[in-house]
Design a protein around this motif. Structure first.
Motif, short mmCIF file in Angstrom:
data_model
loop_
_atom_site.label_atom_id
_atom_site.label_comp_id
_atom_site.label_asym_id
_atom_site.label_seq_id
_atom_site.Cartn_x
_atom_site.Cartn_y
_atom_site.Cartn_z
N ASP A 52 0.88 -1.17 0.00
CA ASP A 52 0.00 0.00 0.00
C ASP A 52 0.92 1.21 0.00
O ASP A 52 1.58 1.50 1.00
CB ASP A 52 -0.87 -0.04 1.26
N ILE A 53 0.98 1.94 -1.12
CA ILE A 53 1.98 3.02 -1.23
C ILE A 53 1.45 4.36 -0.74
O ILE A 53 2.14 5.37 -0.83
CB ILE A 53 2.54 3.13 -2.66
N ALA A 54 0.22 4.38 -0.22
CA ALA A 54 -0.31 5.53 0.50
C ALA A 54 -0.22 6.82 -0.34
O ALA A 54 -0.66 6.85 -1.48
CB ALA A 54 0.39 5.66 1.85
N GLY A 211 -11.72 2.56 -1.63
CA GLY A 211 -10.35 2.25 -2.02
C GLY A 211 -9.77 3.10 -3.13
O GLY A 211 -8.60 2.94 -3.48
N VAL A 212 -10.56 4.01 -3.70
CA VAL A 212 -10.08 4.84 -4.81
C VAL A 212 -10.22 6.31 -4.44
O VAL A 212 -11.33 6.79 -4.21
CB VAL A 212 -10.88 4.56 -6.10
N ALA A 213 -9.09 7.02 -4.37
CA ALA A 213 -9.12 8.43 -4.00
C ALA A 213 -7.94 9.15 -4.62
O ALA A 213 -6.97 8.53 -5.05
CB ALA A 213 -9.08 8.57 -2.47
N GLY A 214 -8.03 10.46 -4.65
CA GLY A 214 -6.96 11.26 -5.24
C GLY A 214 -5.73 11.37 -4.37
O GLY A 214 -4.66 11.73 -4.85
N HIS A 215 -5.87 11.05 -3.09
CA HIS A 215 -4.75 11.25 -2.16
C HIS A 215 -4.10 9.94 -1.71
O HIS A 215 -2.99 9.95 -1.19
CB HIS A 215 -5.22 12.01 -0.93
N ALA A 216 -4.77 8.80 -1.88
CA ALA A 216 -4.25 7.51 -1.40
C ALA A 216 -5.06 6.39 -2.03
O ALA A 216 -6.10 6.62 -2.65
CB ALA A 216 -4.33 7.43 0.13
N GLY A 217 -4.57 5.16 -1.87
CA GLY A 217 -5.32 4.00 -2.35
C GLY A 217 -4.59 3.11 -3.33
O GLY A 217 -4.99 1.97 -3.56
#
Length: 330
Positions: A52-54, A211-217
């Protein structure tokens, strides 16, 4: 010296394991050391283990897509956010402000109740402005959550955009949001409510967003991140035009409290900046575009617990050593 510092992260018990690569113009050196999991059982770290590359999602996915849309003329750095998100409350905040974390938006809203994807959007819209835009750099997830929403207004589903325009051109086949079940995940925190988090995004807001976002995921592994990094270092990049890549190392906040580029943090070298970003789970990436060198480091520093202050000191020391040895920091 750099290899010693990296390996000591494991031998000193700062992280369970580490996957890292050092890229120079003539060679790519990669190593995988230690364990991927300590509890409920100990498991050895594999060469292609998926992390998980955060917040590396911010630069690998979101920033790259925004820059592609800028190249296509669909959006401009000076565009107000309200052009794309009319509900946003601050008409003076621009796309550039979001990319450089100089929007003035508060770092968080304490005790804000988030139970759904819709709540995360409402959180972003209701985040107060702590300082006027363009006066202070304050790293806040709301900036890149908003960029993710802007991307969806421009070209639809964010996950599809990332897959089609970032991952596929570089053949990053092990990278995705919401990856398929596999035994190669590196687990993150042993959470009091969620249990051992493995194969699901660690970040709370991204988790609530499915699980899908512009800042993480985003999930990825060392071989794929080598592909991404070389995709910026090579002159014939399938991602961005050479002039766009060159602009990544420009300081867009020269008179503020921190030096920020387009999406990326900046690390000073002798006569230029290297681009740099970190992820909460224990990932970080430094790319010196001038020297054609890079350092990729993947760990699970929140496993089994996020109580790991020493990691941050070690990370700073490693980045400084890389810039001295390879990147050319003065």
């Amino acid at each position: 010296m750099l290899d010693t510092l990296l390996k000591k992260m494991v031998t000193d018990g700062v992280v369970p394991g580490i996957s890292y690569a050092v890229i120079s113009p003539n060679r790519t050196k990669q190593h995988v050391i230690g364990m991927k999991q300590l509890t409920p059982e100990k498991l050895i770290l594999e060469p292609e283990a998926v992390y998980d590359i955060a917040s590396l999602t911010k630069v690998i996915a979101t920033t790259t897509l925004i820059l592609q849309h800028i190249e296509a003329g669909k959006i401009h750095l000076e565009d107000p956010v309200i052009t794309f998100l009319p509900e946003f409350r601050y008409p003076e905040v621009t796309v550039l402000h979001l990319l450089t974390h100089s929007s003035g938006l508060a770092k968080n809203i304490p005790n804000y109740a988030i139970a759904s994807k819709e709540d995360v959007y409402r959180y972003c819209i209701e985040t107060p402005q702590a300082t006027p835009p363009g006066t202070n750099v304050t790293y806040a997830d709301a900036n890149f959550l908003l960029l993710g929403y802007i991307l969806e207004t421009l070209s639809g589903d964010l996950e599809t955009q990332v897959q089609t325009n970032v991952l596929a051109p570089l053949k990053m086949r092990a990278s995705s949001f919401n990856p398929d079940a596999t035994n190669t995940f590196v687990p993150t925190e042993l959470h009091p409510e969620r249990g051992l988090i493995s194969g699901q995004v660690h970040d709370f807001k991204a988790w609530k967003m499915g699980g899908v976002a512009g800042h993480a995921g985003l999930f990825s592994n060392l071989p794929d991140l080598i592909r991404f990094t070389k995709g910026l270092l090579h002159e014939d990049s399938p991602l961005l035009k050479p002039e766009t890549i060159a602009a990544l190392q420009q300081n867009y906040t020269p008179n503020l409290n921190r030096s920020r580029g387009l999406g990326w943090d900046l690390v000073p070298a002798r006569d230029h900046f290297a681009i740099y970003h970190t992820g909460f789970t224990g990932t970080f990436l430094v790319i010196d575009l001038e020297q054609k060198t890079a350092l990729i480091v993947l760990t699970n520093r929140v496993h089994p617990s996020r109580d790991n202050a020493e990691f941050l000191e070690r990370r700073e020391h490693i980045v400084n050593q890389f810039m001295q040895d390879i990147g050319g920091r003065s």
